[in-house]
Design an enzyme around this catalytic site. Structure first.
Site, PDB file in Angstrom:
ATOM      1  N   ILE A   1       0.938  -1.283   0.006  1.00 11.82           N
ATOM      2  CA  ILE A   1       0.029  -0.021   0.024  1.00 11.82           C
ATOM      3  C   ILE A   1       0.996   1.218   0.051  1.00 11.82           C
ATOM      4  O   ILE A   1       0.674   2.128  -0.967  1.00 11.82           O
ATOM      5  CB  ILE A   1      -1.142  -0.028   1.199  1.00 11.82           C
ATOM      6  CG1 ILE A   1      -2.058  -1.192   1.266  1.00 11.82           C
ATOM      7  CG2 ILE A   1      -1.650   1.392   1.356  1.00 11.82           C
ATOM      8  CD1 ILE A   1      -2.384  -1.249   2.540  1.00 11.82           C
TER       9      ILE A   1
ATOM     10  N   THR B   1       8.158   5.946   6.456  1.00 15.21           N
ATOM     11  CA  THR B   1       9.682   6.039   7.173  1.00 15.21           C
ATOM     12  C   THR B   1       9.919   4.919   7.748  1.00 15.21           C
ATOM     13  O   THR B   1      11.207   4.520   7.819  1.00 15.21           O
ATOM     14  CB  THR B   1       9.961   7.191   7.937  1.00 15.21           C
ATOM     15  OG1 THR B   1       9.305   8.632   7.281  1.00 15.21           O
ATOM     16  CG2 THR B   1      11.342   7.720   8.300  1.00 15.21           C
TER      17      THR B   1
ATOM     18  N   VAL C   1       3.586  -0.899   4.341  1.00 20.32           N
ATOM     19  CA  VAL C   1       2.399  -1.056   4.621  1.00 20.32           C
ATOM     20  C   VAL C   1       1.832  -1.953   3.426  1.00 20.32           C
ATOM     21  O   VAL C   1       2.015  -1.625   2.360  1.00 20.32           O
ATOM     22  CB  VAL C   1       1.494  -0.097   5.113  1.00 20.32           C
ATOM     23  CG1 VAL C   1       0.210  -0.579   5.454  1.00 20.32           C
ATOM     24  CG2 VAL C   1       2.014   0.749   5.991  1.00 20.32           C
TER      25      VAL C   1
ATOM     26  N   LYS D   1       1.521  -3.744   8.510  1.00 19.12           N
ATOM     27  CA  LYS D   1       2.863  -2.849   8.767  1.00 19.12           C
ATOM     28  C   LYS D   1       4.017  -3.444   8.993  1.00 19.12           C
ATOM     29  O   LYS D   1       4.080  -3.965  10.180  1.00 19.12           O
ATOM     30  CB  LYS D   1       2.353  -1.546   9.472  1.00 19.12           C
ATOM     31  CG  LYS D   1       3.553  -0.511   9.610  1.00 19.12           C
ATOM     32  CD  LYS D   1       3.119   0.840  10.237  1.00 19.12           C
ATOM     33  CE  LYS D   1       4.150   1.715  10.480  1.00 19.12           C
ATOM     34  NZ  LYS D   1       3.809   3.015  11.160  1.00 19.12           N
TER      35      LYS D   1
ATOM     36  N   ASP E   1       2.084  13.833  15.559  1.00 18.14           N
ATOM     37  CA  ASP E   1       2.306  13.729  13.892  1.00 18.14           C
ATOM     38  C   ASP E   1       0.933  13.518  13.297  1.00 18.14           C
ATOM     39  O   ASP E   1       0.756  13.030  12.309  1.00 18.14           O
ATOM     40  CB  ASP E   1       3.032  12.553  13.725  1.00 18.14           C
ATOM     41  CG  ASP E   1       4.006  12.657  12.358  1.00 18.14           C
ATOM     42  OD1 ASP E   1       3.787  13.772  11.673  1.00 18.14           O
ATOM     43  OD2 ASP E   1       4.315  11.479  11.935  1.00 18.14           O
TER      44      ASP E   1
HETATM   45  N1  ATP Z   1      -4.403   0.137   8.454  1.00 19.77           N
HETATM   46  C1  ATP Z   1      -3.988   0.840   7.392  1.00 19.77           C
HETATM   47  N2  ATP Z   1      -4.821   0.427   6.232  1.00 19.77           N
HETATM   48  C2  ATP Z   1      -4.506   1.150   5.139  1.00 19.77           C
HETATM   49  N3  ATP Z   1      -3.592   1.820   4.733  1.00 19.77           N
HETATM   50  C3  ATP Z   1      -2.751   2.124   5.768  1.00 19.77           C
HETATM   51  C4  ATP Z   1      -2.901   1.662   7.061  1.00 19.77           C
HETATM   52  N4  ATP Z   1      -2.031   2.006   7.935  1.00 19.77           N
HETATM   53  C5  ATP Z   1      -1.186   2.793   7.171  1.00 19.77           C
HETATM   54  N5  ATP Z   1      -1.611   2.723   5.824  1.00 19.77           N
HETATM   55  C6  ATP Z   1      -1.029   3.420   4.761  1.00 19.77           C
HETATM   56  O1  ATP Z   1       0.570   3.327   4.923  1.00 19.77           O
HETATM   57  C7  ATP Z   1       0.946   4.778   4.859  1.00 19.77           C
HETATM   58  C8  ATP Z   1       2.119   4.778   6.146  1.00 19.77           C
HETATM   59  O2  ATP Z   1       1.720   4.392   7.385  1.00 19.77           O
HETATM   60  P1  ATP Z   1       2.430   5.033   8.453  1.00 19.77           P
HETATM   61  O3  ATP Z   1       1.865   6.471   8.466  1.00 19.77           O
HETATM   62  O4  ATP Z   1       1.776   4.132   9.860  1.00 19.77           O
HETATM   63  O5  ATP Z   1       3.826   4.656   8.214  1.00 19.77           O
HETATM   64  P2  ATP Z   1       5.046   5.467   8.678  1.00 19.77           P
HETATM   65  O6  ATP Z   1       6.429   4.692   8.274  1.00 19.77           O
HETATM   66  O7  ATP Z   1       5.110   5.800  10.097  1.00 19.77           O
HETATM   67  O8  ATP Z   1       4.661   6.771   7.842  1.00 19.77           O
HETATM   68  P3  ATP Z   1       5.339   8.121   7.960  1.00 19.77           P
HETATM   69  O9  ATP Z   1       6.712   8.299   7.060  1.00 19.77           O
HETATM   70  O10 ATP Z   1       4.325   9.008   6.943  1.00 19.77           O
HETATM   71  O11 ATP Z   1       5.581   8.635   9.277  1.00 19.77           O
HETATM   72  C9  ATP Z   1      -0.332   5.698   5.593  1.00 19.77           C
HETATM   73  O12 ATP Z   1       0.044   6.880   5.052  1.00 19.77           O
HETATM   74  C10 ATP Z   1      -1.442   5.093   4.853  1.00 19.77           C
HETATM   75  O13 ATP Z   1      -1.513   5.246   3.483  1.00 19.77           O
END
Ligand code: ATP
Length: 758
Positions: A413, A417, A421, A436, A531
């Protein structure tokens, strides 16, 4: 071309038929159920809050509820009219949510219906207004905790740039000519007395005062009972000891940054509800002594597992391949069964995986967990009763991790960072979930603490507006950990980028209400998200909004540590953070909500600065450059030494923000009623002390006037984006400078580490 651009939205079509067949997918009762659900969640919180604070909290709410105050915001006076009706009354309206008083018959399709609750509200309001001593009564009625709540939720931010590297936003992304922060507050050398029986209770405000004096913040956390807690506790112990073993720099760094308050998770005085003035300050001292106390680690095993510093892993220890090449011969005795999960494309390196008998591993982990309870932290988890109503999950993560092989990978998906996902299907149940995967490649010191923090919070919290983490599963090697989350079809950022039309006001109200409920839940449980941004807000095709990405979330009131002010993605970052404030609180999330509200209305980010300086400049251009009179203490903030252009502060009603969101528009600008603008203005209030709280925002009149918030049931649906890699789309058009920077770093690390799985 970005994948997203090829998305074909049925948007127009959908909007043209807002009230017909596409909305008939659910029965009309659905929304009531949902709102009941949300309402119950909130009521649970209310119960917790009341348990925590005693009845006085209720009294205060009732009294406060009708109070009107005049408050100066961003250069102009405005009426800060809190909602009529008590919180309970408001919530009890349930599906009527609202008892929103429709002053017009004009309604958008799907709006929540208005009920007669408004009369009660007016009555209640007038009752309070009749009382000339509202302010005094309010003050008197506030329970100590509640009263402090406004001021106490402070994260002490003693950041310096040396210690900021652990936090994800702490990279030197913007070259901003801000002056260095003032020197750190010195810690008290008082000899503290430790009280570990969990019976003492401390007043948050007093504790903060103490913290201010001694430079140590108190511990305040939601009660968490997941096994992850054990994990976190060990991090704390490890940190303390490592620092004393001569690895000060690293360990102190980790301690300061990551000395998670989970050590005190179940013994949080605030959570327990009592505030004994006699004990005030003790908790501060307790934290202090815990930091200085020299004692052996609770269990070598945990050290090794978390920090990768023990020489030989013990049975059941998690060993991460790749980081321990030198002691590969000393790999742990066990590993997960070799399995080629569809999520790891790099399974060729499985030779590093430990062979492990699953049953034995579980037994060992179980016994280790028991041994762990013999540590000083035992009381933490067993002797302090959990506050009723606190969100609890009883998933025993360590004992029962399933393999990711039990899921079928469908597609990626997005890649953030700290995680990749995936959309996946549970082979047993057929349920579609989001997985994730925790990124480990940048971690040299053990399990990523951002992930630990996120897992800890998400496993513990349960609310309709918080993304649900069902369990944690492991991949083919123990360094591949996945969070199994409910799958959400969209995130709001990606969705808005591809929508042709903006959300309508009633849709924005529906989204904002859900968002506020989620944030209220967090703040009520002493957690700052830190955030909040549109890409961290997920939306499913049932119209449900859920907050995700808790990697930066913090229990506020955590032990003093060099928190960075570089939290919150730049565009959503509050001015006090941009100006290097040393302490911040729930108000930072509220500012982000203001930016999000504006973005939902206009389908474009409100302040899209490229650097911190540019970000501030953009804010000042719209809202005017603040001064001491509208923001007491402003001139003392470290960043204010920079020569900002002084933009005129005009009356809030006519400032540029209003021009962006006029009451009526013939030019296509997003319209916003006076009430809506009032809420936006209150969210974007400079002075964090005056910025609206989540409780007041939830009760704001905007949600009660027409067009009423649309029922979730009637929110438009959009083609699921799961066929698209959201990341691919953002690669093409990422307006977020921090994300750009993160991506660059990721790309480098990907190259350096030979590529990421998946
Ligand atoms: N439960 C979920 N269902 C569908 N898509 C999801 C879900 N959780 C996260 N995503 C998708 O994955 C993306 C990244 O998830 P997340 O923000 O948790 O990761 P991150 O590595 O912490 O990202 P960032 O770099 O933005 O902080 C989200 O913006 C969303 O598009």
């Amino acid at each position: 071309m970005a994948a997203g651009r090829n998305l074909r939205y049925l948007d127009n079509e959908l909007r043209d038929h807002e009230s017909n067949s596409r909305f008939s997918r659910r029965e009309s009762a659905y929304s009531n159920e949902n709102y009941d659900h949300a309402r119950n969640g909130a009521l649970d919180n209310e119960k917790v809050s009341n348990l925590r604070h005693g009845d006085s909290g209720k009294d205060r709410d009732r009294i406060r509820s009708g109070a009107r105050r005049r408050e100066m915001v961003n250069g102009g006076y405005r009426s800060l009219q809190s909602n009529p009706g008590s919180r309970e009354a408001f919530l009890d309206r349930g599906p009527k949510r609202c008892g929103f008083s429709a002053r017009s018959v004009e309604r958008e399709p799907g709006e929540l219906s208005s009920e007669s609750g408004s009369d009660d509200l007016i009555e209640s309001e007038s009752l309070v207004k009749d009382n000339g001593a509202v302010k005094q009564v309010e003050d008197r009625a506030q329970s100590p905790v509640e009263k402090k709540r406004k001021f106490s939720p402070i994260v002490w931010d003693r950041d310096d740039f040396q210690t900021s590297s652990l936090s994800r936003n702490e990279k030197p992304l913007e070259v901003t000519p801000l002056p260095p922060p003032p020197p750190l507050i010195k810690r008290s050398s008082r000899s503290p007395s430790v009280k570990c029986d969990g019976s003492s209770h401390s007043s948050p405000t007093k504790m903060h005062q103490d913290a201010a004096q001694v430079g140590v913040a108190e511990v305040s956390v939601p009660t968490v009972s997941s096994p992850v807690e054990i994990y976190s506790v060990c991090v704390v112990e490890q940190s303390s000891n490592a620092g004393q073993d001569g690895k000060q720099e690293d360990a102190t760094h980790m301690e300061d940054e990551e000395n998670m308050p989970t050590r005190h998770i179940s013994s949080s005085r605030w959570a327990a509800g009592n505030n004994s003035p006699a004990d005030e300050g003790e908790i501060v001292e307790e934290v202090e002594i815990n930091k200085r106390r020299k004692k052996p680690p609770p269990k070598e095993y945990f050290q090794g597992r978390l920090r990768n510093k023990s020489l030989t892993p013990e049975v059941g220890e998690f060993v991460r391949e790749g980081y321990r090449s030198s002691d590969s011969g000393e790999r742990g005795h066990h590993s997960l069964p070799r399995s080629r999960d569809g999520f790891d494309e790099k399974d060729d390196v499985k030779g590093d995986n430990m062979e492990i008998d699953e049953e034995e591993r579980r037994r060992e982990i179980s016994s280790d967990s028991l041994v762990e309870t013999d540590s000083d932290d035992e009381y933490v988890r067993h002797e302090t009763p959990e506050p009723a109503g606190t969100p609890l999950r009883s998933i025993n993560m360590l004992q029962g991790c399933r393999s990711v092989d039990e899921f079928e990978r469908l597609n990626k998906i997005d890649e953030g960072t700290y995680g990749v996902v995936y959309r996946a299907k549970d082979k047993k149940t057929g349920e579609i979930v989001a997985l994730k995967k925790v990124k480990m490649e940048k971690e040299r010191e053990g399990f990523p603490l951002t992930a630990l923090r996120e897992i800890n919070i998400l496993l513990s919290f349960h609310h309709p507006s918080i993304v649900d983490v069902k369990e944690v599963v492991v991949g083919s090697s123990l360094d591949s950990i996945f969070m199994v989350m409910e799958y959400m079809e969209h995130d709001l950022k990606a969705l808005m980028e591809s929508m042709k039309q903006r959300f309508s006001q009633s849709e924005v109200k529906c989204l904002m209400l859900q968002l506020l409920e989620g944030v209220k839940y967090l703040h009520d449980n002493w957690v700052l998200h830190r955030d909040l941004k549109t890409s961290n807000l997920l939306l499913n095709n049932r119209g449900e909004l859920k907050i995700c990405d808790f990697g930066l979330a913090r229990q506020y009131g955590s032990p003093l540590k060099p928190y960075t002010h570089l939290v919150v993605t730049l565009w959503y970052r509050a001015p006090e953070l941009l100006l290097g404030a040393k302490q911040y609180s729930t108000a930072i999330d509220m500012w982000s909500l203001g930016c999000i509200m504006a973005e939902l209305l206009s389908k474009a980010p409100l302040f899209n600065g490229k650097t911190e300086f540019d970000q501030l400049d953009k804010i000042f251009r719209i809202l005017g450059t603040p001064n001491e009179s509208i923001w007491p203490g402003f001139s003392k903030l470290p960043g204010v030494k920079v020569n900002f252009v002084k933009h005129q502060l005009s009356s809030f009603r006519y400032n540029l923000l209003r021009k962006k969101f006029p009451a009526t528009s013939f030019t296509g600008s997003p319209v916003l009623s006076d009430a809506g603008f009032d809420l936006l203005n209150k969210l974007l209030t400079y002075d964090p002390e005056r910025r609206i709280t989540v409780d007041d925002a939830l009760k704001h009149d905007w949600f009660r006037e027409v067009p009423l918030p649309k029922s979730k049931d009637f929110m438009p649906t959009f083609p699921a984006q799961h066929a698209q890699d959201r990341r691919g789309r953002r690669m093409v058009k990422s307006p977020d400078p921090l994300e750009e920077q993160r991506r660059k770093e990721l790309t480098h690390s990907e190259l350096g580490s030979g590529g990421l799985f998946g």
